[in-house]
Structures are given as structure tokens and as C-alpha cells.
Write a protein that holds these residues in place. Structure first.
Motif, PDB file in Angstrom:
ATOM      1  N   MET A   1       3.311   6.441  -4.624  1.00  0.00           N
ATOM      2  CA  MET A   1       3.350   7.294  -3.436  1.00  0.00           C
ATOM      3  C   MET A   1       4.034   6.605  -2.265  1.00  0.00           C
ATOM      4  O   MET A   1       4.691   7.259  -1.452  1.00  0.00           O
ATOM      5  CB  MET A   1       1.948   7.781  -3.083  1.00  0.00           C
ATOM      6  N   ASP A   2       3.921   5.279  -2.185  1.00  0.00           N
ATOM      7  CA  ASP A   2       4.691   4.546  -1.184  1.00  0.00           C
ATOM      8  C   ASP A   2       6.186   4.751  -1.419  1.00  0.00           C
ATOM      9  O   ASP A   2       6.950   5.022  -0.481  1.00  0.00           O
ATOM     10  CB  ASP A   2       4.379   3.049  -1.235  1.00  0.00           C
TER      11      ASP A   2
ATOM     12  N   ARG B   1      -2.626  11.561   1.164  1.00  0.00           N
ATOM     13  CA  ARG B   1      -1.276  11.280   1.660  1.00  0.00           C
ATOM     14  C   ARG B   1      -0.471  12.574   1.833  1.00  0.00           C
ATOM     15  O   ARG B   1      -0.774  13.591   1.205  1.00  0.00           O
ATOM     16  CB  ARG B   1      -0.540  10.349   0.698  1.00  0.00           C
TER      17      ARG B   1
ATOM     18  N   SER C   1      -0.758   4.044  -8.562  1.00  0.00           N
ATOM     19  CA  SER C   1      -0.475   5.320  -7.905  1.00  0.00           C
ATOM     20  C   SER C   1      -0.153   5.114  -6.432  1.00  0.00           C
ATOM     21  O   SER C   1       0.699   5.806  -5.864  1.00  0.00           O
ATOM     22  CB  SER C   1      -1.656   6.278  -8.068  1.00  0.00           C
ATOM     23  N   SER C   2      -0.799   4.139  -5.808  1.00  0.00           N
ATOM     24  CA  SER C   2      -0.496   3.822  -4.411  1.00  0.00           C
ATOM     25  C   SER C   2       0.958   3.393  -4.260  1.00  0.00           C
ATOM     26  O   SER C   2       1.661   3.845  -3.338  1.00  0.00           O
ATOM     27  CB  SER C   2      -1.431   2.717  -3.917  1.00  0.00           C
TER      28      SER C   2
ATOM     29  N   GLY D   1      -0.647  14.404  -1.615  1.00  0.00           N
ATOM     30  CA  GLY D   1      -1.081  13.728  -2.832  1.00  0.00           C
ATOM     31  C   GLY D   1      -2.352  12.945  -2.553  1.00  0.00           C
ATOM     32  O   GLY D   1      -2.641  12.606  -1.401  1.00  0.00           O
TER      33      GLY D   1
ATOM     34  N   HIS E   1      -5.070   9.745  -4.330  1.00  0.00           N
ATOM     35  CA  HIS E   1      -5.323   8.771  -5.385  1.00  0.00           C
ATOM     36  C   HIS E   1      -6.534   7.932  -5.005  1.00  0.00           C
ATOM     37  O   HIS E   1      -6.866   7.775  -3.829  1.00  0.00           O
ATOM     38  CB  HIS E   1      -4.106   7.877  -5.638  1.00  0.00           C
TER      39      HIS E   1
ATOM     40  N   LEU F   1       5.155   9.288   0.711  1.00  0.00           N
ATOM     41  CA  LEU F   1       3.906   9.945   1.102  1.00  0.00           C
ATOM     42  C   LEU F   1       3.056   8.948   1.881  1.00  0.00           C
ATOM     43  O   LEU F   1       2.691   7.901   1.350  1.00  0.00           O
ATOM     44  CB  LEU F   1       3.141  10.456  -0.118  1.00  0.00           C
TER      45      LEU F   1
END
Length: 199
Positions: A160-161, A188, A156-157, A147, A149, A165
Motif C-alpha cells: 500500500m505504501d 488507508r 501488505s503495508s 484499503g 490491513h 495509499l
């Protein structure tokens, strides 16, 4: 919770379900669905964060459904309670942003998503993404999901955390031709082994 309902409907696109959501193909040529997409994607806070311009007309949204959102493994994120789309999510070949090596590209797809602003903060994207990742690893046999961003996109961070990712690298000054802008991007990845360990 019982295992999610699944069923192939066309090409390589399944119908997937979570507690609150149905992930299904976008309906090409459906006037109501097109209007809903336009109402969400015309918001300038949505598309430019992901590298695409806000939709300018209902006709623009219809063309996007036909040409972009109707591809395999691309899903409307639908509230099961109402049957109305609230965003989109999908798996696609690794983009030039990732600039993968041949080894990184093997058995891997890239996840992308967006959700309409009225639905932010409800945990819907992580819910949809977890199911799509499960499908990718279990049903498609992927070895990794990637992914990207904008490094300044805190929402978005955080998503994904939550999905596990991990940042592999960053790329500075990535050009996005659809919006004629440059962004610094976080890249990521989660591997099958990492996903299985974190379940």
C-alpha cells in the motif's frame, strides 16, 4: 508500454492487462480453476491475514468462486505466460472496517487482494493493483480508493505504501467473524488528486 487491453465480458467486470498479468473474472464451475484456487487458498498463511479462513476442500473453493469471487469488479490475477490464476484482486463497497462517513463513502471503493505464497516477492500485487486503480479512477470515475490491513502485516503495508495509499486512521480490536479473531487495522486511502499527482 502500450495502453492495456480492456474488454467488458460480463456484468460490470472488465478484462484488464498489464505487462505480465491478465485480470479477468473467475470461471464459475471450471474444475481446473477450482483446483488451482484450492491449492493456493488452502495455505493457512493466506486467508487469515485478510480475515477469511483457509479453504478446507475443493468444494469449499468452488462455493467461494460462486458466491464471493464472481461478484462485479472481482478478478482472478492470472499470469499471462501460463494462463493460470495466482491470486485475486477487486474493488468493493467500503467495509465496516473503514467505518466511513457519508462524505468518505461518496465516489469511493475499497481495494482488496491476495496472492499465492509461491508468487510472493515478485511485485505482482503492486502491478495488478496499479492497473485496477487506473481502471477505478479513469473508467469508473472514482474519487477515492481505500484499503485496510492488519497493522502487523508488513507485506501488505509495503504494497500500500508503493501504491500511494496513505494511512488515514487506525482501528483497534476489529472483529473478523469468519476467523473469530480481533486485529488492529490500518485504514488507508488515495484520492483521485493524489493518484494523478503521483503518476
Amino acid at each position: 508500454m502500450p495502453s492495456p487491453a480492456r474488454g467488458r465480458v460480463s456484468g460490470m467486470t472488465e478484462v484488464l492487462a498489464t505487462e505480465r498479468l491478465t485480470l479477468r473474472p473467475w470461471k464459475v464451475g471450471d474444475a481446473d480453476e477450482t483446483r488451482v484456487l484450492f491449492s493456493l487458498a488452502s495455505n493457512p498463511h493466506i486467508g487469515p491475514r485478510a480475515g477469511w479462513p483457509a479453504h478446507r476442500s475443493v468444494e469449499d473453493s468452488a462455493a467461494i468462486i460462486r458466491g464471493v469471487l464472481s461478484t462485479d469488479e472481482t478478478y482472478a490475477v492470472v499470469l499471462s505466460a501460463t494462463g493460470e490464476p495466482v491470486g485475486s484482486i477487486g474493488l468493493k463497497p467500503l467495509s465496516g472496517i473503514i467505518a466511513p462517513s457519508a462524505e468518505e463513502n461518496r465516489g469511493a471503493l475499497e481495494i482488496g487482494y491476495w496472492i499465492g505464497e509461491p508468487y510472493w516477492g515478485r511485485g505482482l500485487v503492486p502491478e495488478a493493483a496499479r492497473e485496477l486503480m487506473r481502471y477505478g479512477f479513469e473508467d469508473l470515475g472514482l474519487e477515492a480508493i481505500w484499503g485496510t490491513h492488519d497493522v502487523n502485516n508488513k507485506q501488505s503495508s509495503r504494497v500500500m505504501d508503493k501504491l500511494g495509499l496513505r494511512i488515514v486512521r487506525t482501528r483497534d480490536h476489529v472483529y473478523f467473524p469468519l476467523i473469530d479473531e480481533y486485529h488492529d487495522e490500518a485504514i488507508r486511502r488515495i484520492t483521485r488528486a493524489q493518484w494523478e499527482h503521483e503518476r
